[in-house]
Design an enzyme around this catalytic site. Structure first.
Site, PDB file in Angstrom:
ATOM      1  N   ASN A 207       0.836  -1.206   0.000  1.00  9.83           N
ATOM      2  CA  ASN A 207       0.000   0.000   0.000  1.00  9.83           C
ATOM      3  C   ASN A 207       0.866   1.250   0.000  1.00  9.83           C
ATOM      4  O   ASN A 207       2.092   1.162   0.008  1.00  9.83           O
ATOM      5  CB  ASN A 207      -0.974  -0.029   1.180  1.00  9.83           C
ATOM      6  CG  ASN A 207      -0.235  -0.093   2.502  1.00  9.83           C
ATOM      7  OD1 ASN A 207       0.562   0.764   2.829  1.00  9.83           O
ATOM      8  ND2 ASN A 207      -0.494  -1.161   3.270  1.00  9.83           N
ATOM      9  N   ALA A 272       1.418   1.569  11.708  1.00 10.40           N
ATOM     10  CA  ALA A 272       1.644   0.848  10.449  1.00 10.40           C
ATOM     11  C   ALA A 272       0.335   0.626   9.699  1.00 10.40           C
ATOM     12  O   ALA A 272      -0.717   0.458  10.313  1.00 10.40           O
ATOM     13  CB  ALA A 272       2.304  -0.501  10.731  1.00 10.40           C
TER      14      ALA A 272
END
Ligand code: CTP
Length: 401
Positions: A207, A272
């Site tokens: 991502n 994260a």
């Protein structure tokens, strides 16, 4: 400002003659100062002057039994709340970049976990040389702070950038870096960056997370005196100064790394961007088109990853656990549901539909969403500013326990 311990590293440039004034400026602000000198520095300023002004012996040699007996070089590195390097020569900065440790000063700079303030002084052409420019950039990326150099007439006869900043200005910069060690004794675990879920030997699903927010959080915790472990996913960022880094690429690796650090952790911040799904059967070999047949399409089966935040929140104990929520719509409602589902103490919600905040950029606009239902909306801030606001809240929470 509470008195703090400042280690002054002096390297060999003509500006070293100003260091007695710097010591006086730091002492006038109440700080305890120790000095260490390179061999070349001693040609510009005598140890006796610095010893008299600091009231402490001056360190010069790495292997001098008498000096080491008084305070050894690792003891010196650990003693400092802040290390000021003034003047910093081009040579010393190059050594810092490379991590050389061939004398007392470079060894202590490698061993210390204290923040570093560098006051360069050199000839204008040395300062402008591409090697020095690159070194400064690399040190900045590691979280080293610079004060100066200033423009003006240089001792070498040239005019331009290269003068060491005035002692008063360096002392101001030192005070600005000496934030209270309000997280001393805490063990902070931060996760940052995206994860990469392997498809085969060379490909992965990932991502857009850059890791900047999590790295800023780790740096802020270290600045406040915490013992910090940064569990880094996919990111190209350099490790902040004073932080222990553990790399974990996939969600499963990140889970292992977090669980391994959990027992010792008192605060966990999960910044994260963990992939929710991973390919069910990653291939150990590279998948070849010729093996699939001409024009064949491929279907990737994804299976859910474990939710690390939910798992550790279930084992919260006296820890403080903070989650992030990246949302593109109904930000507050989605963050509230996430907070309830995961059971953490606070959710930092990001609106990722904004172009000026969130992924990849240096600024962020967040909301703190609390279990009480309260929502605090912060203005657009540098990620370091968001990190500072976050720890102000975390400290209050922990103080209230
Ligand atoms: N998180 C986690 N483990 C996962 C997924 C997310 O620990 N497998 C953590 C993230 O580090 C973050 C928080 O959960 O602190 C929320 O992440 P986010 O991706 O916004 O939420 P998801 O739970 O993945 O929900 P969704 O993607 O459906 O919004």
């Amino acid at each position: 400002m509470d008195p703090r311990r400042i280690l002054l590293a002096v390297s060999g440039g003509i500006a070293a003659y100003k260091t007695p004034e710097l010591v006086r400026a730091l002492r006038a602000r109440g700080h305890d100062v120790r000095c260490m000198l390179t061999a070349a520095a001693e040609r510009f300023v005598t140890p006796l002057v610095l010893q008299t002004l600091t009231g402490r012996s001056v360190r010069r040699e790495l292997f001098d039994a008498g000096e080491e007996g008084e305070i050894d070089h690792i003891g010196l590195a650990d003693w400092a709340d802040l290390v000021v390097i003034a003047p910093a020569t081009a040579n010393l900065m190059a050594k810092m970049v490379q991590g050389l440790a061939d004398d007392l000063v470079s060894t202590v700079l490698l061993a210390t976990r204290a923040p570093l303030l560098v006051a360069p002084a050199m000839n204008v052409n040395m300062w402008g040389h591409p090697a020095t420019r690159e070194n400064v950039e690399r040190l900045r990326h590691r979280g080293v702070t610079f004060v100066g150099p200033e423009a003006g007439e240089l001792a070498c006869g040239w005019e331009g950038l290269g003068r060491m900043s005035d002692p008063g200005r360096i002392a101001d910069a030192a005070d600005a870096l000496l934030v209270a060690p309000s997280l001393r004794g805490e063990r902070v675990v931060v996760t940052a960056g995206g994860t990469a879920e392997p498809i085969d030997a060379v490909r992965s699903v990932t991502n857009r997370s850059s890791g900047k927010m999590g790295f800023a959080i780790a740096a802020e915790a270290a600045r406040r005196g915490a013992d910090v472990v940064l569990i880094a996913g996919v990111t190209s960022l350099p490790t902040p100064h004073g932080v222990r880094r553990v790399d974990a690429r996939s969600a499963l690796e990140m889970r292992e790394a977090v669980l391994a650090e959990l027992d010792a952790a008192t605060i966990v911040v999960k910044a994260a961007a963990v992939a929710d799904f991973r390919p069910a059967a990653p291939s150990a070999r590279k998948i070849k088109k010729e093996d699939l047949g001409d024009g064949a399409s491929i279907t990737l089966e994804l299976v859910p990853n474990p939710d690390i935040l939910a798992e550790i929140s279930a084992r919260k104990g006296s820890r403080t656990i903070v989650g992030f929520a990246a949302e593109s719509h109904d930000v507050v409602e989605a963050a509230r549901r996430k907070l309830a589902r995961k059971g953490c103490d606070l959710i930092v919600a990001n609106d990722i539909s904004r172009a000026d905040a969130g992924f990849e950029v240096d600024e962020n606009a967040v909301r703190f969403v609390w279990p009480s239902g309260e929502v605090e909306e912060l203005p657009l801030l540098p990620k370091s500013g968001v990190a500072a606001q976050l720890f102000d809240r975390i400290e209050k929470l922990r103080g209230g326990r």
